[in-house]
Design a protein around this motif. Sequence first.
Motif, mmCIF file in Angstrom:
data_model
loop_
_atom_site.group_PDB
_atom_site.id
_atom_site.type_symbol
_atom_site.label_atom_id
_atom_site.label_comp_id
_atom_site.label_asym_id
_atom_site.label_seq_id
_atom_site.Cartn_x
_atom_site.Cartn_y
_atom_site.Cartn_z
ATOM 1 N N VAL B 301 48.852 58.210 53.540
ATOM 2 C CA VAL B 301 47.858 57.785 54.711
ATOM 3 C C VAL B 301 46.062 58.144 54.780
ATOM 4 O O VAL B 301 44.897 57.777 54.204
ATOM 5 C CB VAL B 301 48.174 56.738 55.430
ATOM 6 N N SER B 302 46.406 59.535 55.561
ATOM 7 C CA SER B 302 45.009 60.048 55.877
ATOM 8 C C SER B 302 44.517 60.751 54.695
ATOM 9 O O SER B 302 43.046 60.618 54.312
ATOM 10 C CB SER B 302 45.698 61.095 57.307
ATOM 11 N N ARG B 303 44.975 61.078 53.935
ATOM 12 C CA ARG B 303 44.654 61.357 52.246
ATOM 13 C C ARG B 303 43.866 60.797 51.751
ATOM 14 O O ARG B 303 43.191 60.954 51.325
ATOM 15 C CB ARG B 303 45.450 62.211 51.844
ATOM 16 N N LYS B 304 44.385 59.585 51.232
ATOM 17 C CA LYS B 304 43.913 58.124 50.864
ATOM 18 C C LYS B 304 43.256 57.787 51.803
ATOM 19 O O LYS B 304 41.804 57.598 50.284
ATOM 20 C CB LYS B 304 45.312 57.450 50.896
ATOM 21 N N PHE B 305 42.790 57.185 52.652
ATOM 22 C CA PHE B 305 41.713 57.388 53.076
ATOM 23 C C PHE B 305 40.051 58.077 52.899
ATOM 24 O O PHE B 305 39.601 57.233 52.345
ATOM 25 C CB PHE B 305 42.049 56.574 54.421
ATOM 26 N N PHE B 306 40.780 59.249 53.131
ATOM 27 C CA PHE B 306 39.695 60.098 53.037
ATOM 28 C C PHE B 306 39.238 60.239 51.324
ATOM 29 O O PHE B 306 37.967 59.967 50.984
ATOM 30 C CB PHE B 306 40.151 61.660 52.983
ATOM 31 N N GLU B 307 40.496 59.947 50.457
ATOM 32 C CA GLU B 307 40.068 59.958 48.909
ATOM 33 C C GLU B 307 39.619 58.847 48.607
ATOM 34 O O GLU B 307 37.901 58.838 48.362
ATOM 35 C CB GLU B 307 41.100 59.982 48.158
ATOM 36 N N ILE B 308 39.452 57.742 48.888
ATOM 37 C CA ILE B 308 39.224 56.815 48.693
ATOM 38 C C ILE B 308 37.332 56.058 49.781
ATOM 39 O O ILE B 308 36.424 56.294 48.876
ATOM 40 C CB ILE B 308 39.647 55.515 49.460
ATOM 41 N N LYS B 309 37.466 57.243 50.663
ATOM 42 C CA LYS B 309 36.338 56.988 51.312
ATOM 43 C C LYS B 309 34.953 57.829 50.318
ATOM 44 O O LYS B 309 33.891 56.881 50.379
ATOM 45 C CB LYS B 309 36.774 57.340 53.063
ATOM 46 N N SER B 310 35.553 59.349 50.244
ATOM 47 C CA SER B 310 34.373 59.350 49.084
ATOM 48 C C SER B 310 34.006 59.353 48.495
ATOM 49 O O SER B 310 32.906 59.682 48.153
ATOM 50 C CB SER B 310 35.128 61.460 49.183
ATOM 51 N N LYS B 311 34.963 59.093 48.115
ATOM 52 C CA LYS B 311 35.016 58.335 46.198
ATOM 53 C C LYS B 311 33.492 56.576 45.569
ATOM 54 O O LYS B 311 32.844 56.710 45.776
ATOM 55 C CB LYS B 311 35.483 57.869 45.790
ATOM 56 N N HIS B 312 34.642 55.479 47.821
ATOM 57 C CA HIS B 312 33.552 54.461 47.491
ATOM 58 C C HIS B 312 32.919 53.916 48.592
ATOM 59 O O HIS B 312 32.357 52.930 48.715
ATOM 60 C CB HIS B 312 34.758 53.757 46.880
#
Lengths: 525, 352
Positions: B301-312
């Motif tokens: 969850v934390s990885r996906k949130f970081f990823e989505i936050k930095s992209k979008h």
Amino acid sequence: MTNDIAGLDKSDVALIIGSDTSEAHPVIAARLKKAARKGKLKIIVIDPKEIRMADYAEIYTCQRPGTDVAVLNGMMHLIIKNGWEDKKFIEERCEGYEALKEEVDKFTPEYVERISGIPAATLEKIAELFGKAETAALYYAMGITQHTTGIDNVKSTANLQMLCGNMGKVGGGVNPLRGQSNVQGACDMGGLPNVFTAYQKVGDAPVQEKFERFWGVSLSDKPGIPMTVAFDKAYDGEMKAFYIMGENPMISDPDLHHAEAALKKLEFLVVEDIFLTETAKLADVVLPASTYAEKSGTFTNTERRVQLLFEAVKAPGEAKHDWQIHQMLANKMGQNWNFGNAREIFEEIRKCTPSYAGMTYERLGFNGLQWPCPTEEHPGTPVLHIGKFTRGLGLMTAIPFKAPAEMPDADYPLYLTTGRILQQFHTGTMSRKSPGLNNLAGPHAMISVQDAEAIGVKNSEKVKVTTRRGSIVTTAFITKRCPKGTVYVPFHFAEAPANALTINALDPVAKIPEYKVCACKIEKV
Amino acid sequence: MQISMNGTSIGAKPGQTIFQAARDNGIFIPTLCYHDKVGAAGKCRVCVVEIEGMNGLQTSCSVEVREGMRIQTRTEKVINAQKLVVDLLLSTGTHDCIACDQNGKCELQNAAYYLGLERGSLNYGVPEKDMDESSEFVFVDRNKCISCGRCVAACNGTVVNEVLDFKYRGNKVDIAFDDDLPMGKSSCVQCGECSQICPVGAITDRNSRGKARHWEVEKVYSVCPYCGVGCKLELHVDRKANKIIRVNGVEGAPTNDGMLCVKGRYGYDFVGHEERLRNPLIKNPDGTFRDASWDEAIDLVSRKFFEIKSKHGADSIMGMCSAKATNEENYTFQKLFRQVIGTNNIDHCARL
Ligand code: SF4
Ligand code: SF4
């Protein structure tokens, strides 16, 4: 509620509008019924269904769904015309009276009858009983709020209570009955896109500064978006991830097909819940949480009373308390939270939440405390707005009548309205796990005797309910309590979901969907 | 004020009954019909006492204290009168306590114990009555009913559902639902108020039967998880079995004063339900779920949130908090979104 539960037997009159009280809030209903039977309280019920509370009422009348503004304006018209308004209260404590008076001027009983179907003579009786009462309380629930005119409806109830000087006094008030155990608390805790705890505004410089200092990071000052909008944006591909704690929008959302499509378009969906709900099935990650009986903490009820819960049983397997999950995640993402138990979180809440500042677990004790409770010496506040409104003067607003978004027509000739029944709850995540409750109440549609005869359907036979969004097949429950032209479907059942039928039309401000009115047709199957 | 009870001077409040003053001072007077919520019924006549200067026996539940009053609760006359009533009751029903769910809490049992009565001494040959098991949640055994009237008063005067009443069959009083229907066929809404207030085992909670005796359960306060009234609950818990055995409403609580509805009282099956989630789940590429550890799930969850936050951007993430979670948990949830993820996109389902 501006007032408290214990004080509800202090009223002379109670107006129940848009609340099926004995089904949705049975224990408050019991207290109202008791006061009525004792002879002091006179109850007025205005509801599209002849709800059970009508049996205890002095006056019951049925309005067409979605016409509450007209009805309330009509009452105010008559109250002003007959001089029953509280002139002193209006003078000293309110503003906007002239505009309100001008607006309600055209809502004659005859005009209101044409809109709402309430006979002019009945409205006159209601206005007299209510207008002449020394103290009158008003109760409502989702029947007022779940409309495209939800905010208008709410403001109209406040108009009426200010007009009659029923605010800030024991036995009076505007009393929305909250539908879930901790809705009030979820809002108080800042579970809203535009406010922090205790309704401190996002974007307000001193507030931003306070929370930045308190949490030690810089914060976004841009208000977030409401959930209903988030679903649209997810559908359009603009929103990428949802994290849903303990809710099941796959049953509760308007227009379920739209909701499902939206959730499926997300890049990432996290659901934290106690069961693999319809919504959790769509998730990428599901996090197991705890029930009320497994945790300590506080709920805030409909009268703003904060009450303690204590851990009674252990959660199954590795399921955790929701706060423990949030803490693990926060710390994984670089923070350093250190909460050891719920009480420590409550201590932090007190420090940034003025209306809870005076509460401690010790003080909550047996009775709990009603907010605002700003200091440790403060006894809590059973009745709001005594002597003065929070904003200073009470604002009366002229509210014109607007028709619902979708009205019956030749193709869909009946009103569809949705709601709750006593034996089930919300999306059924909890109540439908009880075989006993399921035996007591399964999916059904309440249909009037006349409408049932027209399609030749008998009690307990199958009936198909169709709207422009979709259709469901369910069991016909034919009852005199439903007026001709209105079909009522409880929304708890995944196998016959009312929200496959409802319209995704929102109140422009509050973004509440219009669950209480749309157009439908019924057929025998 | 001061009064004298059994020769000892005790404090009492004006307006109190003798019964209440005795109870406040730890002096036991047996009673079967009196209950704080429904008041004095004056029916059972078990709570009698002797008062100096008054003729005959007086029911302590209905006589108010007066300054200097001198009261005797255990004279021979009193005990004999009490014995007579309790003996009669024991003789006219089937009061076998062994498997009774009220055992340990039964007010008739308490009275009999106090008076030293083992069983009824009279033989009336009263015919057995059928059990009423027609209700989903409430169990009725009329053989144990002592006609105290509490349930009738509660159903009509407290919860005002107006279902229960007395009926007369010959000269035998009996409780009846509506026009003497089986409980499950009547207009009863199964709020359980009658069960909570019944002093004996005549009306009990069906799902609790045989699960644990009163002294085996621990009582824990909680708040109902359903609607927003916030009824205060007393959960009766078997800690060893990790199970809720019964739910009572808390008498005197400002929200509900002991009352509950069918959901709050009986709708707790979900807590111990076999389908409860026991561990985190992660979705497989084929759409099925697999069990995961907390470490793995939180990491993902934390990885996906970081990823989505930095992209979008953080505003592409939305949180929905819960009207069923506590204040503490809603607080940590919005703090997670605002402080950690960096967005105000938080809302709840309250309006739905
Ligand atoms: S369960 Fe409630 S409604 Fe039913 S008989 Fe008992 S008190 Fe009355
Ligand atoms: S017991 Fe019933 S009335 Fe009370 S809070 Fe629960 S659901 Fe609401």
